[in-house]
Design a protein around this motif. Structure first.
Motif, PDB file in Angstrom:
ATOM      1  N   ILE A 148     -11.615  23.831  14.584  1.00  0.00           N
ATOM      2  CA  ILE A 148     -11.819  23.018  15.787  1.00  0.00           C
ATOM      3  C   ILE A 148     -11.168  21.654  15.622  1.00  0.00           C
ATOM      4  O   ILE A 148     -10.486  21.154  16.523  1.00  0.00           O
ATOM      5  N   CYS A 194     -20.694  19.131  18.356  1.00  0.00           N
ATOM      6  CA  CYS A 194     -20.738  19.962  17.148  1.00  0.00           C
ATOM      7  C   CYS A 194     -21.731  19.411  16.126  1.00  0.00           C
ATOM      8  O   CYS A 194     -22.448  20.179  15.473  1.00  0.00           O
ATOM      9  N   GLY A 231     -10.860  29.179  15.775  1.00  0.00           N
ATOM     10  CA  GLY A 231     -12.116  29.164  15.034  1.00  0.00           C
ATOM     11  C   GLY A 231     -12.461  30.538  14.494  1.00  0.00           C
ATOM     12  O   GLY A 231     -12.840  30.676  13.311  1.00  0.00           O
ATOM     13  N   ALA A 283     -25.178  20.268  17.438  1.00  0.00           N
ATOM     14  CA  ALA A 283     -25.439  21.703  17.291  1.00  0.00           C
ATOM     15  C   ALA A 283     -25.700  22.066  15.834  1.00  0.00           C
ATOM     16  O   ALA A 283     -26.593  22.877  15.533  1.00  0.00           O
ATOM     17  N   LEU A 284     -24.949  21.457  14.926  1.00  0.00           N
ATOM     18  CA  LEU A 284     -25.140  21.752  13.501  1.00  0.00           C
ATOM     19  C   LEU A 284     -26.506  21.278  13.019  1.00  0.00           C
ATOM     20  O   LEU A 284     -27.206  22.005  12.299  1.00  0.00           O
ATOM     21  N   VAL A 319     -16.589  16.605  21.882  1.00  0.00           N
ATOM     22  CA  VAL A 319     -16.746  17.838  21.118  1.00  0.00           C
ATOM     23  C   VAL A 319     -17.281  17.538  19.725  1.00  0.00           C
ATOM     24  O   VAL A 319     -18.111  18.279  19.186  1.00  0.00           O
ATOM     25  N   GLY A 320     -16.819  16.432  19.138  1.00  0.00           N
ATOM     26  CA  GLY A 320     -17.314  16.049  17.823  1.00  0.00           C
ATOM     27  C   GLY A 320     -18.816  15.819  17.821  1.00  0.00           C
ATOM     28  O   GLY A 320     -19.538  16.352  16.972  1.00  0.00           O
ATOM     29  N   PHE A 367     -15.243  16.213  11.262  1.00  0.00           N
ATOM     30  CA  PHE A 367     -15.036  17.667  11.191  1.00  0.00           C
ATOM     31  C   PHE A 367     -14.711  18.090   9.758  1.00  0.00           C
ATOM     32  O   PHE A 367     -15.227  19.092   9.254  1.00  0.00           O
ATOM     33  N   LEU A 372     -19.154  28.498   8.763  1.00  0.00           N
ATOM     34  CA  LEU A 372     -19.341  27.282   9.548  1.00  0.00           C
ATOM     35  C   LEU A 372     -18.307  26.226   9.179  1.00  0.00           C
ATOM     36  O   LEU A 372     -17.759  25.535  10.039  1.00  0.00           O
ATOM     37  N   LEU A 375     -15.443  24.576  11.731  1.00  0.00           N
ATOM     38  CA  LEU A 375     -15.282  23.136  11.934  1.00  0.00           C
ATOM     39  C   LEU A 375     -13.851  22.696  11.638  1.00  0.00           C
ATOM     40  O   LEU A 375     -13.277  21.868  12.358  1.00  0.00           O
ATOM     41  N   SER A 397     -14.119  11.051  14.538  1.00  0.00           N
ATOM     42  CA  SER A 397     -14.645  12.383  14.846  1.00  0.00           C
ATOM     43  C   SER A 397     -13.845  13.459  14.122  1.00  0.00           C
ATOM     44  O   SER A 397     -14.407  14.453  13.641  1.00  0.00           O
TER      45      SER A 397
END
Length: 290
Positions: A201, A150, A69, A153-154, A146-147, A20, A194, A198, A16
């Motif tokens: 994070i 994200c 971030g 979401a991306l 979280v990975g 990122f 973006l 990443l 993960s």
């Protein structure tokens, strides 16, 4: 079997982190056609900012990650306007500039924070969660969760929003996107923002597991690039699968081989895959028209 499951989860955790890095680099490469080799240093900078905010300002981990971030988004805006935009179209100079940025960022961090590694004492690294007979640090599972969040979401942003559509259009045909009224400069800034978010994070999530130090972004950069190559240059799904695969392979390989051999196993598999499929697992073969 339990040992394999434990190492697979550990591999997903490190994978993960590689994702990122790989996703951030792929966003910049896909939209701006720039390979930003300073991405690992920016990843490290995100860890330093989060650690500083957490230990000296607010003591709240989620807010520290968010602050890191936002800080890197601002730094990225300056780098995109001040460094990469003026060099647009000159790949060689862009690569040289990004390598120079690595030295600038690392030396700036040493000057500001000192050369010694810093501790990032987050409670989630000490708390554990039991999954059947296995126990994992909460931070490990947090990184995986979280990975994946994200990534989801991306993908939703790229597929279901106008800005995401604009990013995809610019990545496929910048001139055509300009003709239909898309602000190419703005999409470059969005892609860079973006990417920086990443990186921040990822650094802020990895920092509590290990010490925060100036070279902590070097290994994630190399493994992130390896994930991009394995998945296929230009493929965002490939970057995700490639990064996760590298994490799982290197973790599970330690069950049968000494730990020092894990990098050998990873890159040997990458070589074999590229010999069979040079464009990577999800990349598209490009026909040479010349």
């Amino acid at each position: 079997m339990l040992a394999f499951a434990e190492q697979a989860v550990n591999g997903l955790m490190m994978g993960s982190i590689y994702v990122f890095v790989a996703l951030g680099m792929m966003l910049i490469y896909g939209v701006m056609h720039v390979l930003n080799f300073a991405h690992g240093a920016l990843f490290m900078l995100g860890a330093y900012v989060a650690q500083t905010v957490f230990t000296k300002v607010i003591g709240n981990y989620p807010l520290s990650v968010l602050t890191a971030g936002l800080f890197l988004v601002l730094v990225g805006a300056g780098l995109e306007r001040g460094v990469f935009a003026p060099l647009r179209g000159n790949l060689r100079n862009q690569v040289i500039a990004s390598l120079g940025l690595v030295l600038v960022i690392q030396n700036a961090v040493v000057a500001i924070f000192g050369p010694n590694a810093l501790q990032f004492p987050v409670q989630a690294t000490r708390a554990t969660v039991h999954l059947g007979p296995l126990a994992f640090a909460v931070q490990h599972l947090l990184i995986i969760a979280v990975g994946f969040a994200c990534v989801a979401a991306l993908f939703a942003f790229l597929q279901r929003t106008k800005l995401g559509t604009a990013l995809r259009a610019v990545s496929q045909n910048p001139r055509g996107a300009l003709v239909v009224g898309i602000d190419v400069e703005a999409t470059h800034r969005i892609a860079f923002a973006l990417s920086m978010a990443l990186a921040a994070i990822g650094g802020a999530l990895l920092g509590p597991l290990f010490l925060v130090f100036p070279g902590m972004g070097d290994l994630p950069l190399v493994k992130g690039l390896a994930g991009i190559v394995l998945g296929g240059m230009g493929s965002i799904p490939g970057a995700v699968i490639g990064g996760l695969a590298i994490g799982v392979i290197e973790a599970t390989s330690t069950l049968v081989l000494p730990t020092d051999w894990k990098d050998v196993v990873v890159f040997a598999i990458i070589v074999v895959v590229l010999l069979v499929r040079p464009q990577g697992l999800f990349g598209q073969r490009v026909r040479d028209e010349h």
